[in-house]
Write a protein that holds these residues in place. Structure first.
Motif, PDB file in Angstrom:
ATOM      1  N   SER A   1      42.707  79.737 -11.969  1.00  0.00           N
ATOM      2  CA  SER A   1      41.657  78.731 -11.904  1.00  0.00           C
ATOM      3  C   SER A   1      41.153  78.556 -10.478  1.00  0.00           C
ATOM      4  O   SER A   1      39.956  78.389 -10.244  1.00  0.00           O
ATOM      5  CB  SER A   1      42.178  77.397 -12.436  1.00  0.00           C
ATOM      6  OG  SER A   1      42.507  77.493 -13.794  1.00  0.00           O
ATOM      7  N   TYR A   2      42.066  78.592  -9.533  1.00  0.00           N
ATOM      8  CA  TYR A   2      41.722  78.502  -8.110  1.00  0.00           C
ATOM      9  C   TYR A   2      40.715  79.590  -7.730  1.00  0.00           C
ATOM     10  O   TYR A   2      39.694  79.325  -7.093  1.00  0.00           O
ATOM     11  CB  TYR A   2      43.017  78.624  -7.311  1.00  0.00           C
ATOM     12  CG  TYR A   2      42.889  78.766  -5.812  1.00  0.00           C
ATOM     13  CD1 TYR A   2      42.548  77.693  -5.002  1.00  0.00           C
ATOM     14  CD2 TYR A   2      43.178  79.981  -5.191  1.00  0.00           C
ATOM     15  CE1 TYR A   2      42.484  77.819  -3.621  1.00  0.00           C
ATOM     16  CE2 TYR A   2      43.117  80.126  -3.821  1.00  0.00           C
ATOM     17  CZ  TYR A   2      42.769  79.039  -3.036  1.00  0.00           C
ATOM     18  OH  TYR A   2      42.706  79.173  -1.677  1.00  0.00           O
ATOM     19  N   LEU A   3      40.982  80.812  -8.155  1.00  0.00           N
ATOM     20  CA  LEU A   3      40.110  81.924  -7.793  1.00  0.00           C
ATOM     21  C   LEU A   3      38.767  81.878  -8.515  1.00  0.00           C
ATOM     22  O   LEU A   3      37.771  82.376  -8.002  1.00  0.00           O
ATOM     23  CB  LEU A   3      40.809  83.257  -8.078  1.00  0.00           C
ATOM     24  CG  LEU A   3      42.003  83.582  -7.189  1.00  0.00           C
ATOM     25  CD1 LEU A   3      42.589  84.934  -7.561  1.00  0.00           C
ATOM     26  CD2 LEU A   3      41.613  83.552  -5.719  1.00  0.00           C
ATOM     27  N   GLN A   4      38.731  81.285  -9.696  1.00  0.00           N
ATOM     28  CA  GLN A   4      37.466  81.187 -10.423  1.00  0.00           C
ATOM     29  C   GLN A   4      36.680  79.925 -10.061  1.00  0.00           C
ATOM     30  O   GLN A   4      35.555  79.747 -10.519  1.00  0.00           O
ATOM     31  CB  GLN A   4      37.733  81.207 -11.934  1.00  0.00           C
ATOM     32  CG  GLN A   4      38.306  82.527 -12.413  1.00  0.00           C
ATOM     33  CD  GLN A   4      38.309  82.656 -13.916  1.00  0.00           C
ATOM     34  OE1 GLN A   4      37.265  82.575 -14.561  1.00  0.00           O
ATOM     35  NE2 GLN A   4      39.480  82.866 -14.489  1.00  0.00           N
ATOM     36  N   GLY A   5      37.282  79.075  -9.235  1.00  0.00           N
ATOM     37  CA  GLY A   5      36.606  77.865  -8.792  1.00  0.00           C
ATOM     38  C   GLY A   5      35.993  78.077  -7.418  1.00  0.00           C
ATOM     39  O   GLY A   5      35.131  78.937  -7.234  1.00  0.00           O
ATOM     40  N   THR A   6      36.425  77.282  -6.445  1.00  0.00           N
ATOM     41  CA  THR A   6      35.932  77.400  -5.071  1.00  0.00           C
ATOM     42  C   THR A   6      37.119  77.636  -4.148  1.00  0.00           C
ATOM     43  O   THR A   6      37.567  76.725  -3.444  1.00  0.00           O
ATOM     44  CB  THR A   6      35.168  76.133  -4.637  1.00  0.00           C
ATOM     45  OG1 THR A   6      35.989  74.982  -4.891  1.00  0.00           O
ATOM     46  CG2 THR A   6      33.864  76.019  -5.388  1.00  0.00           C
ATOM     47  N   PRO A   7      37.668  78.831  -4.149  1.00  0.00           N
ATOM     48  CA  PRO A   7      38.863  79.108  -3.349  1.00  0.00           C
ATOM     49  C   PRO A   7      38.566  79.112  -1.865  1.00  0.00           C
ATOM     50  O   PRO A   7      37.406  79.198  -1.431  1.00  0.00           O
ATOM     51  CB  PRO A   7      39.267  80.503  -3.825  1.00  0.00           C
ATOM     52  CG  PRO A   7      37.988  81.141  -4.240  1.00  0.00           C
ATOM     53  CD  PRO A   7      37.186  80.027  -4.867  1.00  0.00           C
ATOM     54  N   ASP A   8      39.629  79.034  -1.083  1.00  0.00           N
ATOM     55  CA  ASP A   8      39.502  79.169   0.367  1.00  0.00           C
ATOM     56  C   ASP A   8      39.089  80.599   0.706  1.00  0.00           C
ATOM     57  O   ASP A   8      39.203  81.516  -0.102  1.00  0.00           O
ATOM     58  CB  ASP A   8      40.835  78.819   1.022  1.00  0.00           C
ATOM     59  CG  ASP A   8      41.243  77.385   0.743  1.00  0.00           C
ATOM     60  OD1 ASP A   8      40.601  76.481   1.288  1.00  0.00           O
ATOM     61  OD2 ASP A   8      42.190  77.174  -0.041  1.00  0.00           O
ATOM     62  N   ASP A   9      38.593  80.775   1.925  1.00  0.00           N
ATOM     63  CA  ASP A   9      38.114  82.096   2.332  1.00  0.00           C
ATOM     64  C   ASP A   9      39.241  83.133   2.270  1.00  0.00           C
ATOM     65  O   ASP A   9      39.099  84.209   1.696  1.00  0.00           O
ATOM     66  CB  ASP A   9      37.566  82.032   3.756  1.00  0.00           C
ATOM     67  CG  ASP A   9      36.356  81.123   3.888  1.00  0.00           C
ATOM     68  OD1 ASP A   9      35.641  80.956   2.876  1.00  0.00           O
ATOM     69  OD2 ASP A   9      36.131  80.580   4.974  1.00  0.00           O
ATOM     70  N   VAL A  10      40.348  82.802   2.902  1.00  0.00           N
ATOM     71  CA  VAL A  10      41.534  83.654   2.946  1.00  0.00           C
ATOM     72  C   VAL A  10      42.679  82.856   2.344  1.00  0.00           C
ATOM     73  O   VAL A  10      42.759  81.642   2.531  1.00  0.00           O
ATOM     74  CB  VAL A  10      41.868  84.056   4.394  1.00  0.00           C
ATOM     75  CG1 VAL A  10      43.185  84.826   4.464  1.00  0.00           C
ATOM     76  CG2 VAL A  10      40.726  84.881   4.993  1.00  0.00           C
ATOM     77  N   PHE A  11      43.564  83.525   1.603  1.00  0.00           N
ATOM     78  CA  PHE A  11      44.674  82.793   1.020  1.00  0.00           C
ATOM     79  C   PHE A  11      45.910  83.678   0.903  1.00  0.00           C
ATOM     80  O   PHE A  11      45.816  84.906   0.882  1.00  0.00           O
ATOM     81  CB  PHE A  11      44.300  82.215  -0.359  1.00  0.00           C
ATOM     82  CG  PHE A  11      43.927  83.248  -1.390  1.00  0.00           C
ATOM     83  CD1 PHE A  11      44.858  83.727  -2.301  1.00  0.00           C
ATOM     84  CD2 PHE A  11      42.626  83.751  -1.449  1.00  0.00           C
ATOM     85  CE1 PHE A  11      44.509  84.673  -3.259  1.00  0.00           C
ATOM     86  CE2 PHE A  11      42.265  84.703  -2.394  1.00  0.00           C
ATOM     87  CZ  PHE A  11      43.209  85.161  -3.307  1.00  0.00           C
TER      88      PHE A  11
END
Length: 439
Positions: free
Chosen positions: A97-107
């Motif tokens: 869900s994090y990746l399909q939402g608005t994730p941080d630039d680098v993680f």
């Protein structure tokens, strides 16, 4: 790496959401996502800021990552990295869900199948241009684990790896006259002695959503019984979970269970490891990160490990579990140029040296990193990994994450509580495998 709570029939509220997401059904409302998403959407708007999503919520990793990001800011020419630290378990649980939402630039994330899975879902950005600049710093094996074989692109920048073994206190073994076991029979006989001495032979904690801890034991049992290739084929859906070979590995696990620490199903690994620290427990199958529990330097220097013992002489102890952690670039970073500059820095020896100067429970993978200050445990771990004939990445990193988290881990948690149901649990795993792997 968050997992369903063991000790009961698993509740699939969060896992069901993840399973639906992994099947491509779109986003679901999963607790904790707002914090992850907001971190990426607000800070990334500035061309001078790169957002950094971190699962390093424990004290030492959190401090170490902050030191690395501070060092980056000093040499970046005006760029700063804004860290968004999430609970380690929640980060893993909500990753899709994090990746399909608005994730941080680098993680932060993991090498191997776990990286490849999201690359194939088109949820990551390739970073071949970053590797053009950092490639000379890493050996070929590390490069291979940083690339997605499906499309040939790099997606991952590594920072460290850490082997799993059987950890113990040297002074306890010396005081009790215990010898490091060479075979599985030796291991069980040692456990009997420890129990007779009033110790908890196998320190274990898989409660509080940490049933992932059980994977390390199964991985070693399966690789020692059936070999590395069978284990990897099983993880990739190519072998049957009802195969007699898997049942044989589970039978060996049953022999360990009478010697497990009391209350293991309600303890997190951090709580369970206290028995190793205070010497009320004898051994713990875990990664080098267990060193984070040893806050007293003399206790840490007393920590040691041995290879999970031989079961089948055909395979010996050739395979070693050595997961590798690092960083990924999200699909649509708010600051792509800044994010790639951060990844380039994270791929330097300086970044690894800074991190490991604070969190010494890991090993550098950058060939130019300074290892001169490694302690005895790290030096032994380096040789342990180097001498291995095969390296696995860990159960939930070597397989489909939804399959492991939704199917395998709950079954293992039930198995530890009710080992006589092992055959039916393996049948259950096999019956659900087709949802994740094409035959």
């Amino acid at each position: 790496m968050a997992r369903p709570r063991p000790g009961q029939l698993p509740t699939f509220d969060r896992r069901s959401a993840l399973k639906v997401l992994l099947a491509g059904a779109g986003l679901a409302a999963v607790p904790g996502l707002a914090a992850c998403g907001s971190g990426g959407s607000t800070g990334g708007a500035s061309s001078n800021t790169v957002t950094f999503g971190s699962n390093g919520s424990d004290a030492k990793p959190k401090q170490a990552y902050q030191a690395v990001l501070d060092a980056f800011a000093k040499q970046s020419g005006g760029l700063t990295a804004k860290v968004n630290t999430q609970d380690h378990q929640a980060f893993q649980q909500n990753i899709n869900s994090y990746l399909q939402g608005t994730p941080d630039d680098v993680f932060t994330w993991f090498a191997g199948y776990r990286m490849q899975f999201f690359a194939n879902k088109k949820l990551l950005s390739p970073i071949d241009d970053v590797w053009d600049k950092i490639g000379a710093n890493f050996p070929q094996a590390v490069k291979d684990l940083s690339k997605n074989p499906a499309d040939g692109h790099y997606y991952f920048v590594p920072i460290y790896n850490y082997p799993w073994g059987v950890f113990y206190r040297k002074s306890l073994f010396q005081a009790k006259g215990y010898e490091v076991p060479k075979t599985f029979d030796d291991l069980i006989n040692l456990a009997k002695k420890m129990q007779g001495d009033g110790l908890s032979p196998f320190v274990q904690g898989f409660g509080g959503g940490e049933s992932w801890m059980l994977l390390g034991t199964f991985d070693y049992l399966n690789m020692r019984t059936n070999g590395y290739q069978f284990h990897m084929d099983l993880m990739h859906g190519k072998e049957s979970w009802t195969d007699p070979k898997v049942k044989s590995a589970m039978d060996s696990w049953k022999r360990m269970l009478p010697y497990y620490q009391a209350g293991a199903s309600s303890k997190k690994w951090e709580d369970a490891s206290a028995a190793l620290v205070n010497k009320t427990g004898g051994m713990m199958v875990i990664g080098m990160f267990v060193g984070q529990s040893f806050t007293n330097q003399s206790d840490y220097e007393d920590l040691d490990f041995f290879a999970f013992p031989e079961i089948n002489s055909q395979y010996g102890t050739d395979a070693v579990e050595a997961p590798m952690d690092g960083f990924l670039l999200s699909k649509n970073p708010k600051n792509p140029d800044g994010a790639k500059k951060l990844l380039e820095y994270l791929g330097t020896a300086e970044a690894e040296n800074t991190y490991l100067s604070i969190d010494a429970s890991n090993l550098a993978v950058n060939e130019k990193a300074d290892t001169s200050k490694y302690g005895t445990l790290q030096q032994k771990a380096v040789k342990f990994v180097a001498d291995a004939k095969q390296l696995s990445q860990f159960g939930d990193r070597d397989s489909d994450p939804g399959f492991i988290q939704n199917v395998v881990e709950p079954a293992f948690a039930q198995f530890v509580q009710s080992p006589n149901n092992s055959d039916s649990l393996l049948t259950q795993i096999q019956s659900q495998k087709s949802q994740y792997f094409q035959s």
